[in-house]
Design an enzyme around this catalytic site. Sequence first.
Site, mmCIF file in Angstrom:
data_model
loop_
_atom_site.group_PDB
_atom_site.id
_atom_site.type_symbol
_atom_site.label_atom_id
_atom_site.label_comp_id
_atom_site.label_asym_id
_atom_site.label_seq_id
_atom_site.Cartn_x
_atom_site.Cartn_y
_atom_site.Cartn_z
ATOM 1 N N ARG A 56 0.826 -1.205 0.000
ATOM 2 C CA ARG A 56 0.000 0.000 0.000
ATOM 3 C C ARG A 56 0.862 1.258 0.000
ATOM 4 O O ARG A 56 0.531 2.246 -0.664
ATOM 5 C CB ARG A 56 -0.951 -0.028 1.192
ATOM 6 N N TYR A 66 -6.357 -1.148 -6.667
ATOM 7 C CA TYR A 66 -5.705 -2.336 -6.114
ATOM 8 C C TYR A 66 -4.985 -2.097 -4.792
ATOM 9 O O TYR A 66 -4.817 -0.975 -4.366
ATOM 10 C CB TYR A 66 -4.811 -3.034 -7.125
ATOM 11 N N GLU A 67 -4.639 -3.211 -4.150
ATOM 12 C CA GLU A 67 -4.104 -3.252 -2.775
ATOM 13 C C GLU A 67 -5.112 -2.669 -1.772
ATOM 14 O O GLU A 67 -4.730 -2.069 -0.765
ATOM 15 C CB GLU A 67 -2.763 -2.502 -2.677
ATOM 16 N N GLY A 68 -6.378 -2.870 -2.026
ATOM 17 C CA GLY A 68 -7.434 -2.325 -1.174
ATOM 18 C C GLY A 68 -7.910 -1.010 -1.754
ATOM 19 O O GLY A 68 -7.142 -0.048 -1.813
#
Length: 444
Positions: free
Chosen positions: A149, A294-296
């Site tokens: 992140r 992406y990545e949350g």
Amino acid sequence: PEWLRRRYLPGIVSGELLPTMCLSEPQAGSDVGLLRTRAEPNDDGSHRISGNKIFASGGEHDLTDNILHLVLARLPDAPAGSRGISLFVVPKRLDDGSHNAVYCDGIEHKMGIRASATCTLRFEGACGWLLGHAHQGLAAMFVMMNSARLYVGMQGLGHTEAAWQSAMSYAAERRQMRALKRPAGSMAAEADPIHYHPAMRHTLLSLRTQSEGMRMLGYWVAHLLDQSEYAADQEQRRQSTELATLLTPLVKAYFTEQGFQQASAALQVFGGYGYSQEYPIEQTLRDSRIAMIYEGTNEIQANDLLLRKVLRNPCATLPTLMALYRTEASMAVENPAWRDGAESLIEQCDQLERSVEDIRAAEARDPEAPYRSAGDFLQWLAVLSLGYVWLRAARVSQGREDDPIHSSKQESARYFLSFCLPKARHHAAMVKIALEVTLPFLRD
């Protein structure tokens, strides 16, 4: 197990072996608790992995002889939801050279980042091994996810910087119309460089101050991570860890959103040429969009920041952060050049802390209230964080105006404090509204 580390870590470090993260499934995107991939134990300690994964970056390629898939799956006795997820190591090729039962069913055709192929993977009883403890795969994956992140946030910074450099270079050479004012010493001409015009100066200064401000904030978070591991004082290590943890979702969400928004603003500098492939800005715009997902997703980051890092955090890290910001602003109040911006930052820090108590009170009446306000809360804190680093940059540059770099920093600080910091009031108002007004449900 130790043998797994000995078998695969040297190849990962040398680059001879590339790993993947196989998380998402067609029916389970961000909600990994819905995943269905199964892991059946074998007598020799290995497992048979069966299921489907999507959006696997680097899931199939010929850059290396082997690919090491890190796969989230469920053991037969796994409880429901995210608490029943385990992490497995599944190589593309086994030690005897045979192909494991992992198959690429297709490449996703994407809007951007086309040089980074992602694919759909099918596991049909593929041989794999448990990594870590059973049912604790999500915690193991988050060790990598939190780092990812921050890296994705820095991608957003990179997109902003690329957009700024492209736009400034074009604006310096593109001539259109006569400017109302010109820089001292410039020659009158039939048409002036477009960066002389106020609208373009606004866009370019926003690009510059966002890029430089995010870089300062990102480097500070990196410094906090170093302190969290290497500081001699245990209390400093603890505080640095908590501050970096609090700021991680902010860096990911705000930086990636700015990467896209500022790339869009930069494209406007190019006019119609920016919408064509003759100039690189259209690719920057396309490539930057995925980082918000992406990545949350950024919405999940906002919920994480407000719900977990602020409202549910027993360490009360936010007051510590606000105290740092107020301390910097208090020093700047003594300088007439920065007084208005510094006083505004102090006022906003006080208001943000009060809003946390308002959100708590609203949550007791309406559990949805924090979720409605989370997005603007993150944006609010991000603007204040950039105000903090710009006041700090102004202080460091003070008395060094003969150096063009420091003179430029002071110009940028004045612009940010005058034109960007007031956006904090907008996000503060939106947080207040979100606590009072519910969202209607959409009819079919």
